[in-house]
Design an enzyme around this catalytic site. Structure first.
Site, PDB file in Angstrom:
ATOM      1  N   GLU A  47       1.068  -1.551  -0.085  1.00  0.00           N
ATOM      2  CA  GLU A  47       0.346  -0.037  -0.337  1.00  0.00           C
ATOM      3  C   GLU A  47       0.972   1.286   0.222  1.00  0.00           C
ATOM      4  O   GLU A  47       0.653   2.115  -0.362  1.00  0.00           O
ATOM      5  CB  GLU A  47      -0.923   0.282   0.743  1.00  0.00           C
ATOM      6  CG  GLU A  47      -2.094  -1.149   1.370  1.00  0.00           C
ATOM      7  CD  GLU A  47      -3.386  -1.018   0.229  1.00  0.00           C
ATOM      8  OE1 GLU A  47      -2.969  -0.196  -0.392  1.00  0.00           O
ATOM      9  OE2 GLU A  47      -3.317  -2.635   0.121  1.00  0.00           O
ATOM     10  N   HIS A 142      -6.167  -5.932 -10.782  1.00  0.00           N
ATOM     11  CA  HIS A 142      -5.249  -7.098  -9.446  1.00  0.00           C
ATOM     12  C   HIS A 142      -5.275  -8.709 -10.106  1.00  0.00           C
ATOM     13  O   HIS A 142      -3.784  -9.670  -9.623  1.00  0.00           O
ATOM     14  CB  HIS A 142      -6.715  -7.452  -8.594  1.00  0.00           C
ATOM     15  CG  HIS A 142      -6.527  -6.296  -7.141  1.00  0.00           C
ATOM     16  ND1 HIS A 142      -7.460  -4.771  -7.681  1.00  0.00           N
ATOM     17  CD2 HIS A 142      -5.540  -6.199  -5.995  1.00  0.00           C
ATOM     18  CE1 HIS A 142      -7.280  -4.213  -6.734  1.00  0.00           C
ATOM     19  NE2 HIS A 142      -5.968  -4.395  -5.819  1.00  0.00           N
TER      20      HIS A 142
END
Length: 216
Positions: A47, A142
């Site tokens: 992240e 993803h």
């Protein structure tokens, strides 16, 4: 100074980087699918890398550029939490209710284990023709990240962690643009490798071999 905010939401199954406030946000998980997201060093690194990406190549979050965005985040997250031979992402945040189905979120070495394509011609690759939206995960960002993930893992195993980290940061910060796709990634990585190690180097031969293997 990097600010991290914990206990976001109620049983939130996510962690994220916020460009808007320049901070990391961590959910506690619902203890059914995920546990406390602060326990995942690779997840935190993933992240935080999104923050780095937004201030460098700023890869557009859709289709192949979006898959590269996710792949760079996985790569540097894994390098922060590197254990030789372990290419799982997110194994420490899997709750018991989900762990019996899958050991981790993703596996960079064997993307197919968790339903990601490991080659560019795989039947698991999601369409990138659009329109891209939340309904198709922005054209598979993803899912399709498994392809460049596999290439990155192959390169690390061949030339080592430190050289690959330096090469990949160089590519991300100096060579890619917001709309770069898989073809651009290969071209720019090979060119950056030549500048760093020499066109006839073992390192660049291994980079070419890795991209050939995943058919990028």
């Amino acid at each position: 100074v990097l600010t991290s905010v914990v206990h976001i939401g109620k049983d939130m199954n996510n962690a994220m980087w916020s460009d808007e406030i320049g901070s990391m946000l961590y959910g506690d998980g619902d203890e059914k699918i995920f546990t406390d997201f602060t326990t995942g060093l690779d997840v935190a690194g993933h992240e935080m890398t999104h923050g780095v990406i937004s201030t460098t190549a700023n890869l557009e979050y859709a289709a192949e550029s979006g898959a590269l965005n996710e792949s760079f985040a996985d790569f540097f997250g894994k390098m922060i939490d590197f254990i030789p031979g372990d290419w799982d992402i997110g194994s420490t945040i899997m709750a018991d209710g989900f762990k019996h189905k899958r050991r981790a979120l993703r596996n960079m070495w064997r993307p197919e284990e968790f339903d990601q394509p490991g080659t560019n011609d795989s039947e698991l690759k999601e369409s990138t023709s659009g329109p891209c939206s939340g309904y198709n995960n922005m054209c598979g960002v993803h899912t399709n990240s498994g392809i460049p993930n596999r290439a990155a893992a192959l390169i690390v195993e061949a030339i080592g962690k430190e050289k690959t980290e330096t090469l990949y940061y160089n590519v991300l910060s100096k060579h890619l643009t917001a709309q770069s796709d898989f073809s651009d990634m290969r071209k720019q990585t090979e060119q950056a490798c030549e500048l760093m190690f020499g066109a006839s180097s073992t390192e660049c031969s291994e980079v070419i071999k890795a991209f050939d293997t995943v058919k990028m």
